[in-house]
Scaffold this motif. Sequence first.
Motif, PDB file in Angstrom:
ATOM      1  N   ASN A 561     -52.819   2.668   7.005  1.00 62.29           N
ATOM      2  CA  ASN A 561     -53.109   3.392   6.141  1.00 62.29           C
ATOM      3  C   ASN A 561     -53.331   3.721   6.843  1.00 62.29           C
ATOM      4  O   ASN A 561     -54.933   4.084   6.831  1.00 62.29           O
ATOM      5  CB  ASN A 561     -54.086   2.327   5.031  1.00 62.29           C
ATOM      6  N   ASP A 565     -54.930   6.515   2.516  1.00 57.91           N
ATOM      7  CA  ASP A 565     -54.882   7.443   1.222  1.00 57.91           C
ATOM      8  C   ASP A 565     -55.998   5.503   0.768  1.00 57.91           C
ATOM      9  O   ASP A 565     -55.859   4.693   0.139  1.00 57.91           O
ATOM     10  CB  ASP A 565     -53.555   6.866   0.296  1.00 57.91           C
ATOM     11  N   LYS A 566     -56.514   6.411  -1.300  1.00 67.79           N
ATOM     12  CA  LYS A 566     -57.082   5.709  -1.641  1.00 67.79           C
ATOM     13  C   LYS A 566     -56.235   5.678  -3.020  1.00 67.79           C
ATOM     14  O   LYS A 566     -54.965   6.613  -3.165  1.00 67.79           O
ATOM     15  CB  LYS A 566     -58.203   6.373  -2.604  1.00 67.79           C
ATOM     16  N   GLU A 567     -54.982   4.600  -4.019  1.00 65.91           N
ATOM     17  CA  GLU A 567     -55.124   4.712  -5.230  1.00 65.91           C
ATOM     18  C   GLU A 567     -55.992   3.615  -6.129  1.00 65.91           C
ATOM     19  O   GLU A 567     -55.916   3.142  -6.589  1.00 65.91           O
ATOM     20  CB  GLU A 567     -53.594   3.080  -4.690  1.00 65.91           C
TER      21      GLU A 567
END
Lengths: 694, 694
Positions: A561, A565-567
Motif C-alpha cells: 500500500n 490508501d484509506k478505505e
Amino acid sequence: MLRRLQMTLSDSFKKLSLSKQADSTATKTLLFKSKKSPVPILVLADANSPTSASDIGKKINLKDLRAADDSLWSSLLKATKNDASPFSLDSDCHIVLDQSLSQSTTPIEVKGVDGQFTSIDANTLTEILQSNATKFDKLDFAAAPAAAPAPSNAPAAPTSQQRKQAGKIEGAAEVAVGIRKDVDFPNWYTQVLLKGDMLDYYDVSGCYILKPWSYNIWQAIQKFFDGEIQKIGVENCYFPMFVSSRVLNREKDHIEGFAPEVAWVTKAGESDLDEPIAIRPTSETVMYPYYAKWIRSHRDLPLRLNQWNSVVRWEFKNPQPFLRTREFLWQEGHTAHIDHDSASDEVDYILDVYRRIYEELLAVPVIPGVKSENEKFAGGFYTKSVEGYIPTTGRGIQGATSHCLGQNFSKMFDITVEDPEVARKARAEGRQLKEGEGKKFVWQNSWGLSTRTIGVMVMIHGDDQGLVLPPPVASVQVVVVPCGITAKTSPEDAEAIEKGAKAISDRLVKIGVRAKADLREGYTPGWKFNDWEMRGVPIRIEFGPQDLKKQQALCVRRAVNPNQDKEPLPLSQLEEGIPKMLDRIYDLMFNKAKDSFNDSLEVVNDFDRIVKALNEKKVLAIPWCEEVACEKDIKERTENASDGDKDEKQPSQGAKSLCIPNDQARFGKIEHGKTLCVGCKKPAKRFALFGRSY
Amino acid sequence: MLRRLQMTLSDSFKKLSLSKQADSTATKTLLFKSKKSPVPILVLADANSPTSASDIGKKINLKDLRAADDSLWSSLLKATKNDASPFSLDSDCHIVLDQSLSQSTTPIEVKGVDGQFTSIDANTLTEILQSNATKFDKLDFAAAPAAAPAPSNAPAAPTSQQRKQAGKIEGAAEVAVGIRKDVDFPNWYTQVLLKGDMLDYYDVSGCYILKPWSYNIWQAIQKFFDGEIQKIGVENCYFPMFVSSRVLNREKDHIEGFAPEVAWVTKAGESDLDEPIAIRPTSETVMYPYYAKWIRSHRDLPLRLNQWNSVVRWEFKNPQPFLRTREFLWQEGHTAHIDHDSASDEVDYILDVYRRIYEELLAVPVIPGVKSENEKFAGGFYTKSVEGYIPTTGRGIQGATSHCLGQNFSKMFDITVEDPEVARKARAEGRQLKEGEGKKFVWQNSWGLSTRTIGVMVMIHGDDQGLVLPPPVASVQVVVVPCGITAKTSPEDAEAIEKGAKAISDRLVKIGVRAKADLREGYTPGWKFNDWEMRGVPIRIEFGPQDLKKQQALCVRRAVNPNQDKEPLPLSQLEEGIPKMLDRIYDLMFNKAKDSFNDSLEVVNDFDRIVKALNEKKVLAIPWCEEVACEKDIKERTENASDGDKDEKQPSQGAKSLCIPNDQARFGKIEHGKTLCVGCKKPAKRFALFGRSY
C-alpha cells in the motif's frame, strides 16, 4: 575483560584495514562522573557530535554530570584522556554510545588498547561496548534533550547529519526505521527487528532475546504444526539437553558435522565435572539409544516423537538474529518405521506441512525439493527441504528440512525388530525362525523447523517503514486508533470516539479477529500510527469525529500500500468486511513475494551466465549431473569469479545447490544423455536450483 | 571412566558400611561374548539366580552367547574372573542387570575396583551400570525365556524369589507394579514411572526423559496456565539460556543461593571460551538488565513476561524424577509494577492459579501461605507458596512459589520510572521536578511452577497397580477394550464387537472426551486391562458379546475402586454418563487426597510432641514466633531427636517450616502475648506448618 576484548577485536579486524581509512568516521572518547551514578559514565561519540556535559546529562537523566579528572581516566582506562581506549575498560561503567555511530555504514575509527586508531564496524562496536557495560545507552547527541520521557520504542528523530549518510531515508517519519532496505540491508534488518519490538540484543554474543511480538509468531507456528503432526500420530516429549561425549560420538559421520560447534559443560559450581558433557546440537544421538530400548516389536512402529526445545551450535561465523544464532528454538521430530515406504511417506508429509507454514502462515513462497549429496544431513540417507529466496540480497535460504535417515542410525544404535513378513512366511512353512533370521533394522526420519522462519518472513515482507506481518500470524491483526480529539473537542464527543474505537475492537474480537483498541494516554494518533506501522500490524482503523458521524471505520492496509490508501468500511459491515480484508492482505503479500521469486528464477544453460545471473540476484535452475565433485567445482569457480570480500564469517559469494525441485516440469525438459550438466558437461540428470545462499 | 566411577562410588558409600553386611544380597559377575554383538556382555546377577549362557542368551536374543576367556576378562576388566569388578569397565559393553538386584531393598554386595566386596543400594547400582553401558538391560533371570517378543512395556512376571522379598506383592497380576507403595516407596515410585510409561532414565545422571504420557500432562498444565495469565496481560517470550558470569553475579544474595549448583560452559568445539558462560539456574539476572532498558516510563508498567523453558541446577543430592532433577522444565514469570499494591495483587492471583492447577487439574489439595524468612527466595522480599503433602512418607512438599521481590532487584539493576504522582503534584504546584525527585524503583515479582507437579500427582494418587491419572489431565480418559472374542466367536461377531468398541470411542471423542479404542492385535484383553491400569487411564470400558447384546458399556473406574467394581452404562446414555463419571472420579480422587491431608494435620502446642508426630507422618501446625534462629533450632533439635540415617544426599529428618497458611482460623486462635512459640517460648505470631519435607 581485556583479554576477551582483544580477542573479539582481532576477529572483527580481519576484514578491516588497521590504518586510518578515507571513508570512515572519526570518534572521541569522553569520561564523566555523577553523584547520582554509582559508576563512571564513558561516552563514545562521533568526533563532530556536540557533547557538552550538560546536554548529555539531561539526556541520560544525570544532571550533575562532570568531566572526569586525570586520576579517574588513569584508574579506569589505564591511560590519559588523550590516548585512552574505550576497550581498555576494566571495571563497572555506564557506557553511552552516539546513536549515529551505532548506525554508521562506514568503518568507525576508535582508539584501540594499543593507543592507535583502529577501524571497526558499527555492529561489532555496539556489541562489544554493550556486552562490557554495566549500563548501556544509545543516544542521539545531535537531538535536543527530550522534555518528557520517551516511550520505550520511540527512537529519536533523525538528525541532518544522519540523513546525509547513505541508506538513510530523507524526510522519513519520526519513528520509521530510518534505513533503506535496498541500500543497507543488514542494518535495515537489525533496525526493523529492534524497532518492530521483535527482539533485543543480548549480553552473550550470538544469543538474542525473543520478545513477545516475535514469540507470538512462534506460538502460532507451534499451534499449527502440533495440529498437523497429531493427525499422523506424532506425540510430543522432552529429552534432556545434555549428552555424554560417549553417546555424542557414537555416529561418526554425524558428529563430524557438528563437533566444531558443540558447547561443553565442564564445571558445576566450583567443581570440575569428571567428564565434560555436551549441550545437544541436535538430538539424534540423544534419543536413538532409547529407541533401541523402546522398540521391541514391529507393533511398536511407527514410533513418532517430536520435541520443542532449544539447541546450541556455537558457530564462529557472524551471528544474525533468527538466521544464525548460537542458541535457537526449533522442533525436532524423530521417527522410526518398519520400511522405506512408511518413512518416505512421512518425509513428504512433513515437508508439505513445512511448505504450508511458510506459504499459508507466513505468506512466504518456497520451493520443495531434495538436497544434493553435498548438502544432505550428516549421516542421513537423503534430505528434503523447502527453499526460500530473499529478493533484496538475491540469496536462497533453506527453510526447513525433512530427513530420511535410512538405516544408518538404526544399525549404529541397533534398533531392530523381527520382520513380521519373514515371521509370517516361516509360520506358513511350519518352521521356526533361524538365529537372526528376519532381524530388521528400522528406517528412521528426523525433521526440523526453527525460528529462522521468522527471520525469513521479516526479510521478505518488511519495508522501509518497518515490519509487515502476514495476518495469519500477527498477534494483533487490527489496531483501532481514536483520532481527531483536540482541545476543542467536547468531553462528550471525545468519550464517544474512544468508546466507538473500543466497540469496534470488541466486535472484532468477538468474531475471532485479533483486534486491539489503542487507548494509551499521552501519545498522539500520529505517533501511534507509526508505532503500529513499525510493528507491522496488518490493518489500522482510524476512528475520528467524521467516522463517528458517518458510522464508518477508516481502514489502512499495512502491506502493499505504497500510497497509504484509506478505505472506509461502514460499521454495519465490520464483521464481514474485516476478515475479507485480512484474506486480501494475505493474498497481496503472498502473490507479491511469489512474483518476485518467480521473476528471479532463471534457467541457465551456460556456465558463463552463472556469475552474471548471481550478480543480478537471480536463483538459477541448471541441468545438473548431481555429482559431489561438480557441485564443489561450481562453488569454487563462481566464488572466484565473484566480486566482493572473501570473509569466512560472511555468507559465501559462490553458488551452491539449494535443492533439486520436486516440480521439474516448470524448468523445461532434460533429455537423458543429450542435455549436459552446466557445470561439468557430463549428462545432466535433473534441474537443480543453484544460488548464493545464507 | 574409571576415575568417574570411583568418584560416584565413594559418594554413594558414605552411608553404607564397607564391610559385608548380614542383611544384604550377594552377587556374581559374569562375562560373555557373542558373534551377534559388537561388544562383550557383562552380567551382574544375584548370586542365587540361575545364569546359564543359553538361558541368558535366549532372553537377550543372542543365542550364541558363550563365556568369555581369560584374555577378555583381563582386557576388559583388568582382572581375572574371580576378582573382577563391574565398575572396572573401561570400554564399550552391553550390561545386563538381574532385575531382582535393581529392585532390592537391602544393600547389594558387589566387587569394587579394589577387589573387595562393597555395599551399594539398588538405585545407585542401576544408575552407575546404566550410565556406563553401551546397551543396558534389566532381566528377570528366574523367569522362563519368553516365547514371543515382549511388548515394550511389559515387565516379566514376578518370580517366586522376588515375591519373597519385602515389598513385593503376592499374586500380583503379571504387568502390575510389583512393589508395594506402603513398604518400599522409593522403588515403587520409580517402577510406577517406568511402567506407567511416564519417563525413562537417562545416560546423564540427574536427567530424565519425559515420555509423551507425562509430557501431555505438562502440556495440559501449560494450556490452562497460559489462559489464566493471559487474562491479566502476561505475554510469553524467550530469553537465552546462557548468562555471563558478570551478569549472574550482579545480585549477591541471590547468586549465593544458586552458585554451588551453576553449570558452566567453558569450551566450544576444541576451543576454550575466553570467559566461562553459565546456564541459567533461573532468569532474574538474565532478564532484569533488559527490564532496566525497556521500562522508560510508568506507562510501560506493569510489564509482565513469562517464559516456558528449562533451567539447570547441578545438585549433588540424590536426584529423584520430577522432584529433584538437574535439568527441569518450568515456567518463570517476571513482572514489574509501579507499586507494592499492584505487585502483591499479582502474587496472590498467581498463587491462586497454582492452587487451581494442583487442585482442579491434578486433584491434589494444597495449602497456600507465606514462607518463613529462612525459606523465602534468595534476594526477594517475601515468598508465597502452595504446599502439598505426601501421605506415604509423611513429608510436606513445596508445590510452586510466587515471589514478591520488592525493590531489591530494581535497585541493583536500576529499573526506575518517574513517579507519576510526584510529577502530577509538581505540575499542580506549577514547578519543575528537582533533580532526582520522583525517581521510583519499580516493584517486581517472579513466580514459577515446574514439572515437579507431575511427581507430586504420581506420589499422591498412584497405587499398587500403577499410575492413577486425574481425568482433567489424562491424555486418554477412556479406553475401550473389545473383549470375549475367542476361537469360537464367528468372524461377524468379532467384527461387530470391534466396530462397537470403535463406535463408543468415536462417540466420546465427538463430545470432547479423550477416548481411545484399543484394537491392537496380538494382545489379550487381560494384558490390555493391566497395561492401561498401569498407565492410570481413568475409565476402562469393556465391550464383549454380552455388552453388544445388551447395548451397554461395562465401565471400570481406575481410581478409588479397590474391588474393581464394574458399572454397566446403557449405550444410549454414553454422552451423558461418561462426562459425569469423569467428574465423579475427579471428586473421589480429590476428596480422598484432601481427607488424607486433613487427617495428617495436627496442631501441636508442645515441643515434645513434634518428633512423635513427625514419626506418625504428620504435618504440624504450631504457634510460632517466626524468627530465623528459632526455625534453625527447631530443625536441629528435631533432626537430632529423629531416628534414621543422617545423609546429606537424603531429605532431612528434621522439621522445617513449610508455610504460614493464609487460612489461620482452621488451627485455632493465637492470643497475642499469651500464646507462646512452641520452639522458643517467645510470644507466637501465627500458626506455621512445620514438617519433614522434600
